[in-house]
Enzyme design. Structure first.
Site: not given
Lengths: 482, 90
Positions: A80, A155, A179
């Site tokens: 990420k 997210s 997330s």
């Protein structure tokens, strides 16, 4: 050997060790796969072709020369883009860090590399990890591989979608209020938020320090366990890591007769198709001789307001460092006065980030500190106590991961509260600091549903036991057609 | 709460510059968020200790200097020698 991108991390590792194919061959196929499907999903925002191939060749060389190779040898991993990777741009999907290149690796990245995993690139997210749909990214949204009109969740949308789309078998995400679990549920893959204090946050660009953890996403529970073994454990660079062991000793047994509590408020609060699926899961466990009961939690109704108070407050503080002085993008300060430069630079944040900074500043201001922040921390105390007493009676709690099915682009983006509300099932684990995992549980209208399991602090083994059991008795599709 | 004035004030505190357009867009949204957070008022917890996360022990490392091998300024853009360039403070 073709379609190596369809294989699990465990299978890839075994195949490379066994000489079935080389790491280089595998990485070429992964890169081709990314080229083919990424335009449809927009999960990968930066592919490190050179680095990945170099590492693959190194792994192959070690094998040829009979040198010791790490437990993750050859496995492609996506990271990420709020986790620092040395020499590889790390932007948090924000204009504010659009040219930021970290001079160091996050601890989790260092550990993956040391274990001979191959970092293939950086994955899309909501800007600074703030959001639940990856619609707030400056690189454009990530698209759900199951249906291109729908969001991938957030997210860590890129982390989940890249795994679902077979761009990498495993990835790392971060989870502050759901997330990892939200996009994993929306993309029909497995995602783990570890216990707070289990995985080092050194190198995770902070959003809310008392809530967030880095965690693995994969198509199978055993792949998630494999990555967790590498990334978890003591780190002298992060004093909030509580464990003293360096590598946890997880087993992959699934023969437990567990005591399971189904959280009534969360299950009944979900869309009917989802509730049905969770009750079915409870029946499945009951038929496997597990003791299952409904339980009630009194403080669930305050969890979201507590979460958003704390998260926004911490965000406003954490984002005050962005002044484009030590890191950021190329915009010279010549001719500017300090305050004016600062404010101008900070106009580069997106709408959602700005809103959160503003509200976070409000709740921390002296007139309101007791009303919001302090009260929110007290709710945390109550939730922790409630969960501790539940975990004396139950091995795990189950609930939906998400109260709704994946939604279409644009549906919630203009109404922050509508967007916040979808975190209701996930924030509890972050507030209390306990581990939680999501596993694919089924589909409704061809859209994925996730089953969430929550355990006591550092009881990830119980989550793995239950998740493996559930996975072995169900056969939920994890391979969308792309 | 006079939203616009409050938002402008909060922006100055957090060194954010927002346009008139953004102010109009955010005003209702921010009011809505704060109203939602007011849910915290519906419960009294006066005798409860606020907890963030609990640690069983607080382990400090030995107070010995360790040199970092990382050049943290390696990629800093606005540099002159070993100095980082900032805007003028008046």
């Amino acid at each position: 050997m073709s379609k190596l991108y369809e294989r699990s991390a465990n299978e890839i590792n075994a195949g490379i060790r066994g000489g079935e194919f080389t790491a280089e061959e595998y990485i070429h196929q992964i890169l081709e796969r990314i080229d083919k499907v990424n335009p449809k999903v927009n999960a990968v925002i930066c592919t490190d072709r050179k680095g990945a191939l170099e590492k693959a060749r190194l792994v192959d060389k070690k094998i040829r020369e009979d040198e010791k190779i790490g437990p993750l040898a050859g496995i492609a991993v996506g990271i990420k883009d709020n986790i620092c990777t040395r020499d590889l741009k790390t932007t948090c999907a924000s204009k504010m860090l659009q040219e930021y290149i970290p001079p160091y690796d996050a601890t989790v990245v260092r550990r993956l590399k040391d274990d001979d995993a191959i970092i293939i690139g950086k994955l899309n997210l909501d800007e600074f990890a703030m959001g639940s749909s990856t619609e707030f990214s400056s690189f454009g949204p990530t698209i759900n591989p199951w249906n291109t009109d729908y969001v991938a969740g957030g997210s860590s949308g890129g982390s989940a979608a890249s795994v679902a789309a077979s761009e990498c078998p495993v990835s790392l995400g971060s989870d502050t209020g759901g997330s990892i679990r939200c996009p994993a549920s929306f993309c029909s893959v497995v995602g783990l938020k570890p216990t707070y204090g289990h995985v080092s946050r050194f190198g995770l660009i902070p959003y809310a320090n008392s809530l967030e953890q880095i965690g693995p996403i994969g198509k199978t529970v055993s792949d998630v366990v494999m990555i967790m073994k590498t990334i978890a454990g003591a780190d002298d660079k992060d004093q909030t890591v509580q464990v003293t062991y360096r590598t946890p000793d997880y087993t992959l047994s699934s023969n437990e007769k567990m005591r399971i509590g189904l959280v009534r408020e969360l299950t009944e609060g979900a869309e009917p198709e989802i509730s049905k699926q969770i009750y079915s899961a409870m029946d499945l466990f009951t038929n496997l001789d597990c003791k299952c009961e409904e339980v009630s939690m009194d403080y669930v109704e305050y969890a979201l307001s507590s979460y958003y108070t704390i998260a926004l407050a911490e965000a406003s503080s954490n984002l005050s460092r962005y002044d484009n002085i030590r890191y950021g993008f190329n915009f010279a300060p010549d001719g500017y006065e300090w305050n004016a430069y600062f404010a101008k630079i900070r106009s580069n944040f997106g709408d959602e980030v700005k809103r959160r900074i503003i509200v976070g500043t409000y709740v921390l201001s002296s007139a309101y500190y007791g009303k919001y922040y302090l009260k929110a921390q007290k709710i945390r105390t109550m939730l922790k106590q409630e969960l501790r007493s539940l975990f004396k009676k139950y091995d795990i709690l189950i609930a939906p991961t998400m109260p709704i099915l994946p939604f279409k682009f644009g549906e919630k983006i203009d109404d922050p509260i509508k967007m916040f509300m979808i975190d209701i099932d996930t924030v509890i684990a972050n507030l209390a600091g306990v581990p939680a995992i999501t596993v694919p549980a089924g589909f409704s209208n061809d859209l994925p549903i996730g089953l969430q399991m929550i355990a006591g602090e550092f009881q990830e083994q119980k989550l793995f036991n239950a998740a493996l059991l559930f996975e072995s008795k169900t056969n939920i599709d994890r391979n969308p057609e792309l | 709460m006079d939203s616009r004035e409050t938002i402008k004030y909060l922006c100055s505190l957090s060194k954010l510059e927002i346009t008139e357009e953004e102010l109009v867009k955010y005003e209702l949204q921010i009011e809505g968020i704060i109203k939602y957070l007011d849910k915290l008022d519906s419960i009294t917890l006066s005798d409860i200790e606020p907890i963030s996360q609990e640690r069983n022990s607080y382990q400090l490392r030995e107070d010995n200097a360790k040199s970092s091998r990382t050049d943290l300024l390696e990629y800093t853009i606005n540099k002159e020698g070993r100095f980082i360039k900032g805007a003028r403070i008046t």
